[in-house]
Design a protein around this motif. Structure first.
Motif: not given
Length: 337
Positions: A185, A187, A189, A266
């Protein structure tokens, strides 16, 4: 005719037929399929569809009922059981148990085509319909590829995929599956402080990423007798392209995603499945024997191929045997004899 007298007076003929019978028996025994468990067909199918954000009532009306009506039109369906949850639809289909197992490959193909026919009728937010009818597969030979600490799951998966490619071409192998693969995946943030000063909302970011990372048909261009396919590459190819995505707010203001958030590659957390062996991360490799196949010969060929592959693995990676149907079949056959 006195058969006993003929046999006594023509021993050479009797010995000849006896020899032929014994040789034929040994040949037939060698050609017989040898497996620990008899093959069987599970005459059921599971159909799952995801509809993110929808209530169970919307899922029931807009997804589940549409799939049910299409499946019910098949004359060999015995019963259908469905379950609708928020964002998720499950349809359980059972066929008549009197149907011969060898007919099911065609039946499953017919049902899959019916399911594909209703995909355009579902909401655009719904996922592709997933059909599972592989319940009868038995992975009688099982290995685990492990790696010392320091290797990433990406590297472990790459070598596991390489091993799978080598095993799937072996005679009598019907299927090779990998277990414990980690979902990759990306991510994003988001910094709340930077976001509050930018006039951009999280929904603006989500919409921009979704629109950009879509596959679209760009069409074709006709030039005389030549037809040229137009390929518009718009999907993300790297983390840098995601970071440089321009976000447009409701007021028309524009800002790069990198100025609002950090983007990292990740694995899904928590993972759906995770495998370890002897304290080391691993990926399972299951090998299934085809119907009527000889698991003893197939298992020997798998072992020989893995010995060749293991010599090519880097230091720290190892192939570990877990379960060997071929060895159990040999013991069972010897006990029978």
């Amino acid at each position: 005719m006195n058969l006993a007298g003929y046999a006594l007076n023509n021993k050479q003929v009797i010995y000849f037929f006896l020899t032929i019978t014994l040789i034929g028996g040994f040949v037939a025994y060698d050609m017989l399929g040898k497996r620990e468990d008899a093959p069987f067909v599970v005459k059921e199918m599971i159909i799952t569809t995801y509809y993110p954000g929808a209530s169970q009532y919307d899922v029931q009306e807009q997804v589940t009922e549409i799939i049910e009506r299409e499946i019910q039109s098949h004359p060999l369906v015995d019963w259908i059981k469905s379950e609708s949850q928020p964002g998720y639809s499950l349809v359980h289909v059972s066929m008549y148990q009197s149907i011969a197992g060898e007919e099911f490959q065609q039946i499953w193909d017919e049902l899959r085509r019916k399911v594909l026919n209703v995909q355009p009728q579902l909401p655009k937010e719904a996922s592709a319909i997933m059909v599972n009818d592989d319940f009868g597969d038995v992975f009688g030979i099982y290995y685990v590829l492990t790696a010392d600490e320091g290797y990433t799951y990406d590297e472990l998966e790459d070598y596991a995929q390489y091993i799978k490619q080598k095993l799937v071409t072996i005679e009598d192998v019907s299927k090779v599956n990998l277990f414990g693969i980690q979902d990759r995946i990306v991510n994003v943030y988001i910094s709340e402080q930077k976001l509050s000063n930018s006039g951009i909302t999280p929904s603006d970011i989500e919409e921009a990423i979704t629109k950009q990372n879509q596959l679209v048909n760009s069409g074709r261009m006709q030039t005389g007798s030549t037809e040229i396919r137009v390929d518009a590459v718009g999907t993300f190819q790297s983390l840098g392209e995601i970071e440089n995505l321009v976000i447009t707010g409701k007021q028309g203001n524009q800002i790069r995603l990198l100025d609002l958030a950090s983007v990292e590659r990740d694995y899904a957390d928590p993972p759906r499945t995770k495998m370890r062996m002897n304290g080391l991360p691993g990926i399972g490799i299951g090998v299934a024997t085809r119907v009527g196949g000889n698991s003893v010969k197939m298992g020997a060929k798998v072992s020989d191929k893995l010995e060749e592959v293991e010599e090519l693995l880097p230091v720290g990676m190892e192939i570990n045997g877990v379960y060997h149907e071929d060895q159990i079949a040999v013991e069972a056959n010897n006990g029978f004899l």
